[in-house]
Motif scaffolding. Structure first.
Motif, mmCIF file in Angstrom:
data_model
loop_
_atom_site.group_PDB
_atom_site.id
_atom_site.type_symbol
_atom_site.label_atom_id
_atom_site.label_comp_id
_atom_site.label_asym_id
_atom_site.label_seq_id
_atom_site.Cartn_x
_atom_site.Cartn_y
_atom_site.Cartn_z
ATOM 1 N N TYR A 1 -9.548 19.537 9.321
ATOM 2 C CA TYR A 1 -9.127 18.490 10.443
ATOM 3 C C TYR A 1 -7.970 18.750 11.123
ATOM 4 O O TYR A 1 -7.841 18.795 12.278
ATOM 5 C CB TYR A 1 -9.248 17.109 9.732
ATOM 6 C CG TYR A 1 -8.887 15.880 10.820
ATOM 7 C CD1 TYR A 1 -10.237 15.197 11.195
ATOM 8 C CD2 TYR A 1 -7.758 15.562 11.239
ATOM 9 C CE1 TYR A 1 -10.017 14.179 12.238
ATOM 10 C CE2 TYR A 1 -7.483 14.650 12.367
ATOM 11 C CZ TYR A 1 -8.641 13.837 12.635
ATOM 12 O OH TYR A 1 -8.624 13.082 13.742
ATOM 13 N N GLU B 1 -20.181 5.061 15.374
ATOM 14 C CA GLU B 1 -19.005 5.620 15.240
ATOM 15 C C GLU B 1 -19.261 6.474 13.947
ATOM 16 O O GLU B 1 -18.900 7.455 13.970
ATOM 17 C CB GLU B 1 -17.795 4.747 15.064
ATOM 18 C CG GLU B 1 -17.332 4.118 16.322
ATOM 19 C CD GLU B 1 -17.229 5.051 17.518
ATOM 20 O OE1 GLU B 1 -16.584 6.100 17.469
ATOM 21 O OE2 GLU B 1 -17.733 4.823 18.540
ATOM 22 N N GLU C 1 -12.907 1.799 7.504
ATOM 23 C CA GLU C 1 -11.811 1.047 7.869
ATOM 24 C C GLU C 1 -11.058 1.962 8.854
ATOM 25 O O GLU C 1 -10.341 1.486 9.973
ATOM 26 C CB GLU C 1 -10.798 0.862 6.776
ATOM 27 C CG GLU C 1 -9.661 -0.227 7.036
ATOM 28 C CD GLU C 1 -8.221 0.730 7.241
ATOM 29 O OE1 GLU C 1 -7.510 0.194 8.131
ATOM 30 O OE2 GLU C 1 -8.262 1.833 6.764
ATOM 31 N N ARG C 2 -10.839 3.065 8.824
ATOM 32 C CA ARG C 2 -10.260 4.168 9.624
ATOM 33 C C ARG C 2 -11.246 5.246 9.833
ATOM 34 O O ARG C 2 -11.383 5.972 9.135
ATOM 35 C CB ARG C 2 -8.945 4.529 8.976
ATOM 36 C CG ARG C 2 -8.087 5.377 9.680
ATOM 37 C CD ARG C 2 -6.785 5.881 9.235
ATOM 38 N NE ARG C 2 -5.963 6.270 10.310
ATOM 39 C CZ ARG C 2 -5.108 7.256 10.018
ATOM 40 N NH1 ARG C 2 -4.808 8.013 9.109
ATOM 41 N NH2 ARG C 2 -4.287 7.591 11.289
ATOM 42 N N ASN C 3 -11.427 5.332 11.209
ATOM 43 C CA ASN C 3 -12.421 6.247 11.526
ATOM 44 C C ASN C 3 -12.010 7.098 12.909
ATOM 45 O O ASN C 3 -12.195 6.781 14.180
ATOM 46 C CB ASN C 3 -14.017 5.629 12.109
ATOM 47 C CG ASN C 3 -14.944 6.796 11.988
ATOM 48 O OD1 ASN C 3 -14.769 8.009 12.026
ATOM 49 N ND2 ASN C 3 -16.146 6.513 12.053
ATOM 50 N N ILE C 4 -11.064 8.254 12.526
ATOM 51 C CA ILE C 4 -10.424 8.901 13.766
ATOM 52 C C ILE C 4 -11.290 10.242 13.934
ATOM 53 O O ILE C 4 -10.730 11.465 13.966
ATOM 54 C CB ILE C 4 -8.936 9.102 13.323
ATOM 55 C CG1 ILE C 4 -8.816 9.769 11.828
ATOM 56 C CG2 ILE C 4 -8.253 7.972 13.415
ATOM 57 C CD1 ILE C 4 -7.423 10.628 11.700
ATOM 58 N N GLY D 1 -14.282 15.368 20.918
ATOM 59 C CA GLY D 1 -13.052 16.173 20.857
ATOM 60 C C GLY D 1 -11.852 15.298 20.890
ATOM 61 O O GLY D 1 -11.796 14.175 20.406
ATOM 62 N N ALA D 2 -10.774 15.859 21.235
ATOM 63 C CA ALA D 2 -9.378 15.417 21.168
ATOM 64 C C ALA D 2 -8.590 15.953 22.120
ATOM 65 O O ALA D 2 -8.878 17.249 22.539
ATOM 66 C CB ALA D 2 -9.016 15.438 19.801
#
Lengths: 400, 67
Positions: free
Chosen positions: A49, A278, A336-339, A344-345
């Protein structure tokens, strides 16, 4: 001492087997070493990641300007994907407002209507091949609506984008050179089609309200785009906007068909759908990877990568990395947290991400409203394409 | 109102994923390009949870909650 890039372990990312179930391979790759090699293309692969995210945020080192390396039948770089900042920023400033969530919302009623019109054609049969019947045509109808093009051009668009992305679909016997010829010819036809449309639009006295007209009249720093720039934007929209949503719809429905408990959770709690979209983007990551070209020597996790190397950023592997997603192998619609970085980013974040998200939610909502109970036809196995994970064969059945 | 936290967004890092204004629409909204704008800079308890959702789900790490 840094590892010698020649001795890196190889992984085959282009097999049907990998595409069907890539998550186990991802785990192996992340564990092997930070940099591996892809079989066949021999490109280096980043799979953790942190490394993928860092590379996506540093286009000055990991450049997306690689129209010459990625053979897609284009005559110039596609805008804005194959151009890096600062030139890319200028285009994004112009295009982003036309792809904002607020703007895309206006398309949702027609997407729902198109989804229902497609479902009408096969619901009474009690079965369909999902890719051909739904996943392929739906994004294309949305694309035509977005640009303000006639729905009668649907078949033509499907033919042209297949000519670029999957030339072997119409002619299975094509070798690499043959496929390349089809790509170049399809590319020419795409340019010609849009040239004609742009000329027509420019002749019209009263501008229309669709995306194409907006781009034609838009200005950046007091300057309008020239027609080749507009062509290079249209080319990208066509290539990036269709297959990606098709593949995602296929991956999502294939997952839900194979996991009835998860599907029933969505039926019982429709408010979970956006979170499910998501989470399935994270878990399935239909666009498994994006390519980059290294502009200057850089070290990643002890491996020196030379200038000029092609690098595959394996987004699917990043999205299943335990270090950023606790219980990464569990598909949790309420994570709870899906980054995830499925869009893309960094500066090249998918221009169409807002449209894609809303389109997927609307399509899946309509599908499950009309066909809540479905499963994969008994004795059949879905078939996933190498590359972008389109579910080429997804036979579904349901009670009539 | 007693402020519990101050919400900050780093405009240099934001690229317009839009997770924050979807997950916490009372704290964040979109500008013309779809990038993040903070509507409620100083948030009390109820909104702080919302703001934290936005912070924790930003793929760029562009949002910070200061105490």
């Amino acid at each position: 001492m840094a590892d010698d890039p020649e001795d890196l372990p190889h992984f085959n990312l282009f097999s049907e087997e990998f595409s069907r179930c890539p998550q186990a391979v991802y785990r192996e790759m992340r564990a092997a070493c930070p940099v591996t090699r892809a079989a066949i293309t021999e490109s280096l692969v980043l799979s953790r990641y942190e490394d993928v995210a860092w590379a996506l945020r540093h286009p000055e080192i990991f450049s997306s300007a690689m129209d010459l390396q990625v053979a897609l039948g284009t005559e110039r770089p596609m805008i804005p994907q194959q151009i890096d900042p600062p030139a890319q920023t200028r285009y994004r400033k112009l295009l982003d407002p036309h792809f904002s969530r607020r703007k895309m919302e206006a398309l949702i009623p027609s997407i729902r209507a198109n989804a229902n019109a497609l479902i009408d054609t096969f619901i009474d049969a009690g079965e369909c091949e999902f890719d051909e019947a739904f996943a392929i045509p739906l994004p294309c109808t949305a694309f035509l609506d977005l640009l303000g093009l006639p729905q009668e051009d649907l078949a033509l668009f499907l033919e042209l984008k297949d000519g670029i992305i999957r030339p072997q679909k119409a002619q299975p016997d094509l070798d690499f050179e043959g496929a390349q010829r089809v790509r170049v010819e399809s590319g020419r036809r795409i340019y010609r089609y849009f040239e004609r449309i742009i000329e027509e639009r420019l002749r019209e006295k009263t501008p229309r309200e669709d995306l194409l007209s907006s781009i034609l009249s838009a200005e950046i720093d007091g300057e309008k785009l020239i027609s080749t720039e507009i062509l290079d934007i249209c080319f990208l929209l066509l290539l990036a906007g269709l297959d990606t949503v098709t593949a995602t719809l296929g991956c999502n429905i294939a997952y839900l068909a194979a996991n009835p408990d998860q599907r029933r959770r969505i039926l019982e709690h429709p408010e979970l759908l956006p979170g499910a979209v998501e989470e399935l983007m994270r878990w399935e990551t239909p666009v498994t990877a994006v390519p980059r070209l290294v502009k200057r020597e850089v070290e990643v996790g002890g491996t020196v990568i030379a200038e000029g190397e092609l690098v595959t950023l394996l987004i699917g592997a990043a999205n299943t990395d335990e270090s950023h997603f606790p219980e990464a192998d569990r598909v949790d619609f309420e994570r709870e947290r899906n980054i995830h970085m499925a869009f893309g980013a960094g500066p090249h974040r998918c221009l169409g991400s807002h449209l894609a998200r809303m389109e997927l939610c609307a399509a899946m909502e309509e599908w499950h409203r009309r066909i809540p109970e479905y499963h994969i036809k008994s004795g059949e196995t879905p078939r996933y394409s190498p590359g972008i994970r389109e579910v080429l064969y997804l036979p579904l059945v349901w009670e009539r | 109102m007693i402020a519990l936290a101050r919400v900050r967004v780093d405009a240099e890092k934001c690229v317009g994923h839009g997770r924050c204004y979807v997950l916490a629409p009372e704290v964040f909204e979109e500008d013309e390009r779809g990038h993040c704008i903070v509507i409620e800079e100083d948030v009390s308890e109820a909104l702080a949870d919302e703001a934290r959702k936005g912070e924790r789900n930003c793929p760029e790490g562009a949002i910070r909650l200061e105490r």
